[in-house]
Design an enzyme around this catalytic site. Structure first.
Site, PDB file in Angstrom:
ATOM      1  N   ASP A  36       0.821  -1.214   0.000  1.00 11.54           N
ATOM      2  CA  ASP A  36       0.000   0.000   0.000  1.00 11.54           C
ATOM      3  C   ASP A  36       0.852   1.259   0.000  1.00 11.54           C
ATOM      4  O   ASP A  36       1.597   1.516   0.941  1.00 11.54           O
ATOM      5  CB  ASP A  36      -0.901   0.005   1.249  1.00 11.54           C
ATOM      6  CG  ASP A  36      -2.044  -0.975   1.122  1.00 11.54           C
ATOM      7  OD1 ASP A  36      -2.785  -0.897   0.131  1.00 11.54           O
ATOM      8  OD2 ASP A  36      -2.183  -1.838   2.027  1.00 11.54           O
ATOM      9  N   ASP A 177     -10.361  -5.377  -1.064  1.00 14.64           N
ATOM     10  CA  ASP A 177      -9.385  -4.812  -0.135  1.00 14.64           C
ATOM     11  C   ASP A 177     -10.107  -4.031   0.960  1.00 14.64           C
ATOM     12  O   ASP A 177     -10.763  -3.026   0.679  1.00 14.64           O
ATOM     13  CB  ASP A 177      -8.431  -3.903  -0.927  1.00 14.64           C
ATOM     14  CG  ASP A 177      -7.303  -3.321  -0.086  1.00 14.64           C
ATOM     15  OD1 ASP A 177      -7.211  -3.653   1.109  1.00 14.64           O
ATOM     16  OD2 ASP A 177      -6.509  -2.538  -0.643  1.00 14.64           O
TER      17      ASP A 177
HETATM   18  C1  DX5 Z   1      -6.390   0.579   2.967  1.00 16.40           C
HETATM   19  C2  DX5 Z   1      -5.457  -0.368   2.289  1.00 16.40           C
HETATM   20  C3  DX5 Z   1      -5.625  -1.785   2.652  1.00 16.40           C
HETATM   21  C4  DX5 Z   1      -5.417  -2.091   4.122  1.00 16.40           C
HETATM   22  C5  DX5 Z   1      -6.323  -3.231   4.455  1.00 16.40           C
HETATM   23  O1  DX5 Z   1      -6.314   1.815   2.341  1.00 16.40           O
HETATM   24  O2  DX5 Z   1      -5.592  -0.283   0.881  1.00 16.40           O
HETATM   25  O3  DX5 Z   1      -4.813  -2.629   1.845  1.00 16.40           O
HETATM   26  O4  DX5 Z   1      -4.122  -2.441   4.448  1.00 16.40           O
HETATM   27  O5  DX5 Z   1      -6.223  -3.460   5.814  1.00 16.40           O
HETATM   28  P1  DX5 Z   1      -7.290  -4.347   6.587  1.00 16.40           P
HETATM   29  O6  DX5 Z   1      -7.242  -5.719   5.995  1.00 16.40           O
HETATM   30  O7  DX5 Z   1      -6.798  -4.272   7.987  1.00 16.40           O
HETATM   31  O8  DX5 Z   1      -8.635  -3.691   6.382  1.00 16.40           O
HETATM   32 ZN    ZN Z   2      -4.549  -1.781  -0.399  1.00 10.29          ZN
END
Ligand code: DX5
Ligand code: ZN
Length: 231
Positions: A36, A177
């Site tokens: 990310d 995601d």
């Molecule tokens: C949020 C990111 C995600 C995040 C997901 O902007 O794009 O990839 O890391 O995290 P979780 O799985 O904890 O929701």
């Molecule tokens: Zn992401």
């Protein structure tokens, strides 16, 4: 059964021990590394860039690296990530002045290209570029932070995206995601996703000093996925 892929988001990993964290999660059976990239501009948070991607490659990571750009502008940074070893590069269409050009730039750099849809972003952005995408990434939270709750409306959007992909005949991955955990991954897969990002759901598990702490959670996710098409 579809080729389901689990993509742990390193946003929730221990950054002080990133190489080891990625090694452990891949050894536990993860398929790719979700990376990310946030710029404190397009989203209100700041994370990692091409140097960290390159460092993971130098560390010996061979799995696909799935770079999720949450940056504006988009194009400037694409060649840098390609040179740093990215496999997929996805971006938010609202963040690019020229979506078709950005997609072309990613493929011309030797990577697979994808568009990312925020919860309120319509799938109509795909209408004229479906032949140019290798991945559709639906956000089931608003981008910027890990640890948020899955927004249920993403399930209907997944079903619509799945239809679009199947009707097109193109080979396009459908990734989800945000808020993906063991207890909802099956229903998300049943709605059409084949690629599952999970950050806090995976890296939040187990004791820091246990190199096998991710084995159980990845196995549980796979067990859930194996039940999607079971009668
Ligand atoms: C949020 C990111 C995600 C995040 C997901 O902007 O794009 O990839 O890391 O995290 P979780 O799985 O904890 O929701
Ligand atoms: Zn992401």
């Amino acid at each position: 059964m579809p080729d389901y892929q689990i993509a742990p988001s390193i946003l929730s990993a221990d950054f002080a021990r990133l190489g080891e964290e990625v090694d452990n999660v891949l050894a536990a059976g993860a398929d790719m590394v979700h990376f990310d990239v946030m710029d404190n501009h397009y989203v209100p948070n700041l994370t990692i860039g091409p140097l960290v991607c390159e460092a993971l490659r130098k560390h010996g990571v061979e799995a696909p690296i799935d770079v999720h750009l949450m940056v504006r502008p988009v194009d400037r940074i694409i060649p840098d990530f390609a040179a740093a070893g990215a496999s997929y590069i996805t971006f938010h269409p609202e963040a690019s002045e020229h979506v078709d050009r950005s997609l072309g730039l990613i493929r011309d750099s030797g990577c697979r290209a994808g568009l990312v849809f925020n919860p309120a972003t319509p799938l109509s952005w795909l209408e004229h570029v479906l032949d140019k995408v290798d991945m559709i990434l639906l956000m089931s939270v608003n981008p910027g932070f890990g640890g948020q709750s899955f927004i249920p409306a993403a399930l209907d959007k997944l079903r619509r995206a799945r239809q679009l992909i199947d009707q097109s005949g193109y080979d396009i991955r459908l990734e989800i995601d945000g808020g993906v955990k063991v207890d909802n991954i099956r229903k998300i897969a049943a709605a059409g996703a084949d690629t599952f990002v999970s950050g806090s759901g995976i890296f939040g598990c187990g004791a820091d000093d246990d190199p096998h702490r991710y084995d159980g959670i990845i196995r549980q996710m796979r067990d859930e996925l194996a039940r999607v098409h079971a009668v």
